[in-house]
Design a protein around this motif. Sequence first.
Motif, mmCIF file in Angstrom:
data_model
loop_
_atom_site.group_PDB
_atom_site.id
_atom_site.type_symbol
_atom_site.label_atom_id
_atom_site.label_comp_id
_atom_site.label_asym_id
_atom_site.label_seq_id
_atom_site.Cartn_x
_atom_site.Cartn_y
_atom_site.Cartn_z
ATOM 1 N N GLY A 148 32.099 49.121 32.112
ATOM 2 C CA GLY A 148 33.512 49.065 32.499
ATOM 3 C C GLY A 148 34.119 47.707 32.175
ATOM 4 O O GLY A 148 35.233 47.623 31.664
ATOM 5 N N GLY A 149 33.367 46.632 32.467
ATOM 6 C CA GLY A 149 33.855 45.284 32.169
ATOM 7 C C GLY A 149 34.013 45.055 30.676
ATOM 8 O O GLY A 149 34.994 44.453 30.226
ATOM 9 N N LEU A 150 33.042 45.550 29.883
ATOM 10 C CA LEU A 150 33.119 45.380 28.422
ATOM 11 C C LEU A 150 34.296 46.161 27.840
ATOM 12 O O LEU A 150 35.001 45.683 26.954
ATOM 13 C CB LEU A 150 31.807 45.831 27.781
ATOM 14 C CG LEU A 150 30.580 44.967 28.093
ATOM 15 C CD1 LEU A 150 29.323 45.559 27.471
ATOM 16 C CD2 LEU A 150 30.790 43.545 27.590
ATOM 17 N N ARG A 151 34.485 47.369 28.344
ATOM 18 C CA ARG A 151 35.633 48.157 27.868
ATOM 19 C C ARG A 151 36.951 47.445 28.169
ATOM 20 O O ARG A 151 37.868 47.432 27.352
ATOM 21 C CB ARG A 151 35.640 49.534 28.555
ATOM 22 C CG ARG A 151 34.713 50.540 27.929
ATOM 23 C CD ARG A 151 34.970 51.898 28.533
ATOM 24 N NE ARG A 151 34.154 52.930 27.903
ATOM 25 C CZ ARG A 151 34.267 54.214 28.157
ATOM 26 N NH1 ARG A 151 35.160 54.618 29.044
ATOM 27 N NH2 ARG A 151 33.516 55.092 27.538
ATOM 28 N N ILE A 172 38.422 52.108 31.777
ATOM 29 C CA ILE A 172 37.473 51.147 32.357
ATOM 30 C C ILE A 172 36.851 51.672 33.637
ATOM 31 O O ILE A 172 35.872 51.130 34.112
ATOM 32 C CB ILE A 172 38.159 49.800 32.645
ATOM 33 C CG1 ILE A 172 39.263 49.964 33.697
ATOM 34 C CG2 ILE A 172 38.725 49.208 31.369
ATOM 35 C CD1 ILE A 172 39.795 48.653 34.202
ATOM 36 N N GLU A 173 37.449 52.720 34.222
ATOM 37 C CA GLU A 173 36.894 53.233 35.476
ATOM 38 C C GLU A 173 36.913 54.763 35.521
ATOM 39 O O GLU A 173 36.960 55.345 36.609
ATOM 40 C CB GLU A 173 37.682 52.683 36.667
ATOM 41 C CG GLU A 173 39.161 52.948 36.584
ATOM 42 C CD GLU A 173 39.946 52.294 37.712
ATOM 43 O OE1 GLU A 173 40.481 53.032 38.532
ATOM 44 O OE2 GLU A 173 39.995 51.058 37.758
ATOM 45 N N CYS A 174 36.911 55.398 34.336
ATOM 46 C CA CYS A 174 37.011 56.858 34.330
ATOM 47 C C CYS A 174 35.756 57.450 35.004
ATOM 48 O O CYS A 174 34.627 57.148 34.647
ATOM 49 C CB CYS A 174 37.200 57.381 32.919
ATOM 50 S SG CYS A 174 36.035 56.776 31.718
ATOM 51 N N GLU A 175 36.010 58.300 36.001
ATOM 52 C CA GLU A 175 34.943 58.768 36.881
ATOM 53 C C GLU A 175 33.894 59.592 36.158
ATOM 54 O O GLU A 175 32.705 59.523 36.484
ATOM 55 C CB GLU A 175 35.548 59.602 38.022
ATOM 56 C CG GLU A 175 36.526 58.848 38.905
ATOM 57 C CD GLU A 175 37.926 58.820 38.337
ATOM 58 O OE1 GLU A 175 38.119 59.353 37.233
ATOM 59 O OE2 GLU A 175 38.817 58.249 38.990
ATOM 60 N N LEU A 198 31.923 56.614 33.821
ATOM 61 C CA LEU A 198 31.425 55.328 34.343
ATOM 62 C C LEU A 198 31.429 55.255 35.872
ATOM 63 O O LEU A 198 31.411 54.154 36.420
ATOM 64 C CB LEU A 198 32.290 54.185 33.793
ATOM 65 C CG LEU A 198 32.319 54.014 32.271
ATOM 66 C CD1 LEU A 198 33.228 52.860 31.890
ATOM 67 C CD2 LEU A 198 30.924 53.766 31.738
ATOM 68 N N VAL A 199 31.465 56.375 36.569
ATOM 69 C CA VAL A 199 31.527 56.422 38.040
ATOM 70 C C VAL A 199 32.842 55.762 38.509
ATOM 71 O O VAL A 199 33.786 56.465 38.792
ATOM 72 C CB VAL A 199 30.313 55.734 38.687
ATOM 73 C CG1 VAL A 199 30.337 55.959 40.205
ATOM 74 C CG2 VAL A 199 29.009 56.241 38.099
#
Length: 341
Positions: free
Chosen positions: A163-166, A233-236, A239-240
Motif C-alpha cells: 500500500g505504501g509503495l503504491r 493504496i487501500e483497496c480491500e 491489500l486488506v
Amino acid sequence: MNLPLLVGVLVVKTLIVFVVFLTTIAYVVLMERKVLGFLQFRYGPNRVGPWGLLQPLADAIKLIFKEDFTPPSANKVLFVLAPMIVGLTAFLPLAAIPFADKILPDQITIYGQTLDLTVASLNRGVIADVNIGILYIFAVAGMAVYGAVIGGWASNNKYSLLGGLRLSAQMISYELALGLSIIGVLMLAGSLSLVKIVEAQKDMWFIVYQPLGFILFLTAAFAECARTPFDLIECENELVAGYQTEYSSMKWGLLMMGEYGHVVIASALTTTLYLGGWYGPYLPPVVWFLLKTFAVIFFFIWVRGTFPRFRFDQLMYLGWKVMLPLALVNILITGVAMLYF
C-alpha cells in the motif's frame, strides 16, 4: 503596538478555525455515510441522536477506548510517528486558505488598549496571508506521503508495504499534473498568494477561463487524496486496508482524520482557485465559501458511490500519458490567450 494582545487575538482566531476544521472533518464522515446510504438504497447512521447527528461523537469515544495494538515485529518508533505525520500534514495547509474577506474591523479596543488588526492580516478571514501561499500548501501536503510510506514499512506487513509503495508511485505520477494544472491560474492572477488569487476572481471565476485546468486539478486532487476511483493504496479486495492494515484505536483515527482532512483541504483549495472563493451575492462571504466547499466535498462522495476503481496500470497511464500532456497544453493555450487577448 501591544504585541501580547495581538498574539492573543491570533491564537484565539487560530483555535476557532482549528475547532471548526475538526468539526467539519467529523461531519464530513457522517455526510459521506448518509449520502452513500442514500445512493445504495439503505439507511445510513440513524440511531445515535436525532437523524444520527451524534454518530461522530460516538465514533470518537469508541476509537479512544479501543485496544491500541502494536504488532510485535513492527518498528515501534516509526509505527507511532507515521499517523502523526499524516494528521499534521492535513491540518497545516489550513493556515494559508482564505475563507472570507474581512471578519473583524481594522481596529478594536480591549481593556482600554486599541489594537490595529491590519497587522499580520488579523482582521481578514485567513490565518496567515503569505505571498507564497499555494507553494506552502503544495510543500506541506506533499509531505503526507512520507507518513503513509513510513507507516507501511514500519508495520512489517506485506499488505501495508505494498500500500505504501503504491501510494509513492501514485503521488509522483499525479503531483506533476496537479502542480502544472494550476499554472494557468497563477498566470491569470499574477501571484502565489491565495488571497490575491481570490480577489482576482471578483468579476469572473477562474473556472470560466480555465475549464481544462479545473478538470485536471480536480482529477489529480482525487488521486492525491487516494479517493475512489484512485483508492488503490487501500483497496480491500487486494491489500486488506493497505498501509492502515495494522493500525487500531486513535492511531487509525489519526490516519482517518488525515484522509478526510485532505479531502476538506482539496475542496477548499478548489473553491479558492477556481470557484471564486468567498465571492457571491446576498449571503455573507464565509457562507459562500462553506457552500462551495461542501458542494465539492459532495462531489467527492458522489464519485465514490458511483464510479468503479481503476486498475493500477490504468491509473499510471492516465497520469503520465493523458493528464501530464494536457496540463502542458493548458499552459500553452493560456499563454497564447494572454498574449493576444
